[in-house]
Design an enzyme around this catalytic site. Sequence first.
Site, PDB file in Angstrom:
ATOM      1  CE  LYS A 112      -7.107  -1.260  -0.240  1.00 20.91           C
ATOM      2  NZ  LYS A 112      -7.019  -2.720  -0.300  1.00 20.91           N
ATOM      3  N   GLY A 170      -0.354  -3.697   3.959  1.00 18.43           N
ATOM      4  CA  GLY A 170      -1.028  -2.403   3.944  1.00 18.43           C
ATOM      5  C   GLY A 170      -0.274  -1.430   4.803  1.00 18.43           C
ATOM      6  CB  SER A 171      -1.184  -0.069   8.070  1.00 18.91           C
ATOM      7  OG  SER A 171      -2.512  -0.086   7.586  1.00 18.91           O
ATOM      8  NE  ARG A 183      -4.635 -22.673  11.834  1.00 22.65           N
ATOM      9  CZ  ARG A 183      -3.634 -23.447  11.419  1.00 22.65           C
ATOM     10  NH1 ARG A 183      -3.823 -24.318  10.436  1.00 22.65           N
ATOM     11  NH2 ARG A 183      -2.441 -23.356  11.958  1.00 22.65           N
ATOM     12  N   GLY A 240      -5.524  -2.835   8.654  1.00 24.54           N
ATOM     13  CA  GLY A 240      -5.198  -1.679   9.473  1.00 24.54           C
ATOM     14  C   GLY A 240      -4.994  -1.995  10.940  1.00 24.54           C
ATOM     15  CG  ASP A 243      -2.104  -0.828   1.166  1.00 24.72           C
ATOM     16  OD1 ASP A 243      -2.274  -1.495   0.132  1.00 24.72           O
ATOM     17  OD2 ASP A 243      -2.903  -0.826   2.123  1.00 24.72           O
ATOM     18  N   GLY A 258      -3.367  -7.493   7.981  1.00 19.05           N
ATOM     19  CA  GLY A 258      -2.727  -7.717   9.269  1.00 19.05           C
ATOM     20  C   GLY A 258      -1.262  -8.118   9.221  1.00 19.05           C
TER      21      GLY A 258
END
Lengths: 335, 195
Positions: free
Chosen positions: A87, A278-279, A171, A159, A30, A257
């Site tokens: 996005k 992402g972050s 899973r 995030g 990102d 995550g």
Amino acid sequence: MNMFEIIERKGTERLKRGFAKMVKGGVIMDVTNAEQAQIAEEAGAVAVMALEKVPADIRKAGGVARMADPKKIEEIMDAVTIPVMAKIRIGHYAEAYALEALGVDMIDESEVLTPADAYFHVDKRKFKVPFVCGARNLGEAVRRIWEGSAMIRTKGEAGTGNIVEAVRHVRLVNENIRLLKRLTDEQIYQVTKKFAEPYLRLALEVKQISGLDARILENEPVYEEYTYQEIVDGIYKILLEIKKLQRLPVVNFAAGGVATPADAALMMQMGMDGVFVGSGIFKSSNPEKMARAIVEAVNHYDEPDVIAKISKDLGEPMRGLDIAQLEVRLEERGV
Amino acid sequence: MKVGVVGVQGAVSEHIEAARKAMKNLKVNGEVFWLRKAEQLKDVDALIIPGGESTTISRLMIKNNIFDKVKELGEEGLPIMGTCAGLILLAKQVEGAVEGQRFLELLDVKVSRNAYGRQVDSFEAPLKLTFDKKPFLGVFIRAPRILEVFGKAKPFAFYKDEVVGVEQGNLIGLAFHPELTDDTRIHEYFLRKAL
């Protein structure tokens, strides 16, 4: 007939899924401006996701999160030579057509933005540009694949810098794929019917509002031009293919995550084809170093000595959030 | 026969599968494996550099200490086939490279990165091959364009009048992706170099 008379074709499923295959084994980062995009490219990212805010900041800001300003996306497209993704809100096909016109390389129909359609996702077969969509379980994954998604990613919980939800989604999908192996074709047909149910929500709600029996007619389109039976037939075919392949028939990335090289290695060991970060990069204290380390972690995911070495002295990773404390669960958007 | 597919990033498994099928068609025994480490280069008879991101692949090949060794082996005559990003890696001259990006500089061609445009311009079209009459489905994904062929390189695949595949002794460079089709003729053509 001269076989060479066939002219060129664009936007085929082979080209869309093929594009996704080219980013396998890679990290998609990102970025929110040209400078970050260049840092990502130099670190070895296979593509960047152009955003106005990273998910951690979207979460903080609240309000409605929409498609990024096309000027911002163009600025990032001009800054790098690697593919640029962007996005759209779930179901917002006008945003999708705008991004396709802009020339982005892939569209992420993403729960990170505020959903635009409470019933449906975009019919992605209508586009030349390939799409990636998030999924929490096999049902969501096959619905998105049936709609034409060329790539799937876990939703995780964007995030948060917390890998627990991404692991949960891997899973759930993997276990469900293993389960298919033990099911007869008849049982898989039952599973298919369950997986196709969300497409009936609009039609059933309209019947209820109209005071009619909650019954779907055989030749009644329920999503775009498709009848329930056509949807079931399509999803059944995809599930049989998944049973045979023992994996999704499209490229499958982890997302939502991933904050450290070890997180990325974990996702790869669990069978993912690559990772979105992402972050995790630009919310860490040393983005360049973190970006390079995550790229290497994906490359050397099964070599613990390398993971140990590249995890040293990376500075502070993003702070992270406990899922139980969250006010908004992005992953619950769009089923 | 041992065939390694450089597996640092990109469409590796597709090439492994295509090369296995090609071997079977050629009735050759052997293995095709995922190559990530310098030690694995010791006993390869042929090498494939897949499509992916050339910036990423180049960077990771250097980092994994396989870049210089592959260059050396290519100069010594090891059959190497590069597709898309792999073609860029093999090329002597590259337009549109990122600053500091390194290439193997083995193949006498000048290529331009992503010159066919972005993903929305990616296309499929039938190609002409010099070694076979039947057309070959060319799959071009954000493909590089071969701008010039010089020295010892010879064109062998054409899209309309454009050169999209070249060979130079032990080397093959393609702007397109034969591994995304079920047609193994080009893989077979390549593997014959290692027989």
